[in-house]
Enzyme design. Sequence first.
Site, mmCIF file in Angstrom:
data_model
loop_
_atom_site.group_PDB
_atom_site.id
_atom_site.type_symbol
_atom_site.label_atom_id
_atom_site.label_comp_id
_atom_site.label_asym_id
_atom_site.label_seq_id
_atom_site.Cartn_x
_atom_site.Cartn_y
_atom_site.Cartn_z
ATOM 1 N N HIS A 129 -10.153 18.813 24.666
ATOM 2 C CA HIS A 129 -11.039 19.974 24.694
ATOM 3 C C HIS A 129 -12.275 19.565 25.493
ATOM 4 C CE1 HIS A 129 -13.959 22.858 22.977
ATOM 5 N NE2 HIS A 129 -12.926 23.579 22.582
ATOM 6 N N ASP A 206 -11.059 13.329 17.705
ATOM 7 C CA ASP A 206 -11.485 14.713 17.610
ATOM 8 C C ASP A 206 -10.570 15.386 16.576
ATOM 9 O OD1 ASP A 206 -11.761 17.438 17.826
ATOM 10 O OD2 ASP A 206 -11.705 17.501 20.008
ATOM 11 N N GLN A 209 -8.965 20.245 15.086
ATOM 12 C CA GLN A 209 -7.765 21.011 14.724
ATOM 13 C C GLN A 209 -6.946 20.338 13.626
ATOM 14 O OE1 GLN A 209 -7.144 24.036 15.667
ATOM 15 N NE2 GLN A 209 -8.572 24.219 17.368
ATOM 16 N N LYS A 232 -13.645 26.038 11.349
ATOM 17 C CA LYS A 232 -12.196 26.108 11.550
ATOM 18 C C LYS A 232 -11.447 25.782 10.260
ATOM 19 C CE LYS A 232 -12.490 24.607 16.361
ATOM 20 N NZ LYS A 232 -12.148 25.752 17.213
ATOM 21 N N CYS A 371 -10.865 26.212 26.494
ATOM 22 C CA CYS A 371 -11.757 25.047 26.683
ATOM 23 C C CYS A 371 -10.967 23.775 26.957
ATOM 24 C CB CYS A 371 -12.681 24.846 25.493
ATOM 25 S SG CYS A 371 -13.827 26.187 25.256
HETATM 26 N N1 PMP Z 1 -11.961 20.005 19.854
HETATM 27 C C1 PMP Z 1 -10.900 20.793 19.638
HETATM 28 C C2 PMP Z 1 -9.542 20.198 19.673
HETATM 29 C C3 PMP Z 1 -11.104 22.145 19.377
HETATM 30 O O1 PMP Z 1 -10.058 22.941 19.164
HETATM 31 C C4 PMP Z 1 -12.414 22.668 19.340
HETATM 32 C C5 PMP Z 1 -12.677 24.141 19.087
HETATM 33 N N2 PMP Z 1 -11.888 25.010 19.854
HETATM 34 C C6 PMP Z 1 -13.485 21.793 19.569
HETATM 35 C C7 PMP Z 1 -13.211 20.484 19.816
HETATM 36 C C8 PMP Z 1 -14.895 22.265 19.580
HETATM 37 O O2 PMP Z 1 -15.257 22.747 18.332
HETATM 38 P P1 PMP Z 1 -16.654 23.466 18.164
HETATM 39 O O3 PMP Z 1 -16.673 24.604 19.122
HETATM 40 O O4 PMP Z 1 -16.653 23.916 16.730
HETATM 41 O O5 PMP Z 1 -17.703 22.455 18.451
#
Ligand code: PMP
Length: 413
Positions: A129, A206, A209, A232, A371
């Site tokens: 991401h 990270d 998810q 999430k 993203c």
């Molecule tokens: N890493 C992953 C794998 C994600 O799916 C996301 C959210 N789509 C993020 C990081 C970023 O999370 P946040 O927008 O809550 O900072």
Amino acid sequence: MKPTTTVLDVARIRESFPILQREVSPGVPLVYLDSAATSQRPVQVMQAIDEFYRKHNANIHRGVHRLAEEATEAYEAARGRIADFIGAASPREIVFVRNTTEAINLVARTWGEVNLGAGDVVLLTEMEHHSNLVPWQMLAAKLGFRLEFVPVDEQGLLDMDAYKELLGHGPKLVGFTHMSNVTGTINPAAEMTAMAHAAGAVVLVDGAQSVPHMPVDVQQIDADFLAFSGHKMLGPTGVGALYGRQELLEAMPPFLGGGDMIKRVSLEGFSTNEVPYKFEAGTPAIAEAVGLGAAVDFLSEIGMAAVHAHEQVMIAYALERLEEVPGLRVFGPAPELKGAVASFTFPGAHPHDIAQILDSVGVAVRAGHHCAMPLHQKFNIPATTRASFYIYNRIDEVDRLIEGLYKVREYFG
Ligand code: PMP
């Protein structure tokens, strides 16, 4: 074959999510398949926040009055629950942040600033991401270290031979997503961490998810850092956590400067507070942290193994049905290697148009690059449509998605 049940009592779980009762237009009930972007919140989380503001609200840590003590207790109790939830050795290893993005930026700007320099390597993967990519690109531009990437194959799996080889370049830090938000791929975090440690690297996972959807134990993975977001995993927006191994957190410089992160301040300088407070400058999202504690209670009561088992049934059925739709291409590996995320393309139909047609029949999905532009570039596509599932999704909601996709097919021929 259509499963009749999963391990979860979804009907009962849904009673806690009033938003799922609503219609998106008259007679069209909502099918919420966008939990990978943000989950819905149960009333238990809303009530915890409401009760905090009704009965206990005050600023934390500095007050001696009753409300300040109660607010501090509630905030710290939430930290303790989160520590237990991910198997941290101590609540001191949990830093409250706004979200995964802030957690990773914190590591880059503190650990990274003092440990990385010209000639060093940071090893990431092609499926990251942007939040586990851009902070490192920004820091690399400043400090002059090199970024390398573990390639992703056409199934959406990491090339583990390449990983082994890249570890030979002696990266100082290895950062990877535990579960891809595009393909759903679950990376073998414990194995990858052991390999990285053997090569002398610090490991950042990270967990944006994975933490909401499966059992995650930082001691079993042996991760040095784990980042995740409250929103999430049934919690409020504006709060998330960074797990950091205590000795690493202690050796790191502070992130933001201000109140609460200091022990003493004079006009000449300051000394830092102990961990985790050293990283929590200013008034934090107190009620949100309390709400996240309630979310963790809700998930713990269901059990993360059951959450994952439910989602395995959902994704296996969803992939089976998606494969029936002529022309549709789903990205990612077999269901047993992934979480409950299905990203797909449909020849001749733009992902945004697909999402719009699905919305007209009440099915909420996301369209775009999610993203993760480099991963889409790797697959040679600009965007995908993504359906993602959680504890409150019913098996028949997969059928609603498929019916919607046949409508898309009709429309675009
Ligand atoms: N890493 C992953 C794998 C994600 O799916 C996301 C959210 N789509 C993020 C990081 C970023 O999370 P946040 O927008 O809550 O900072």
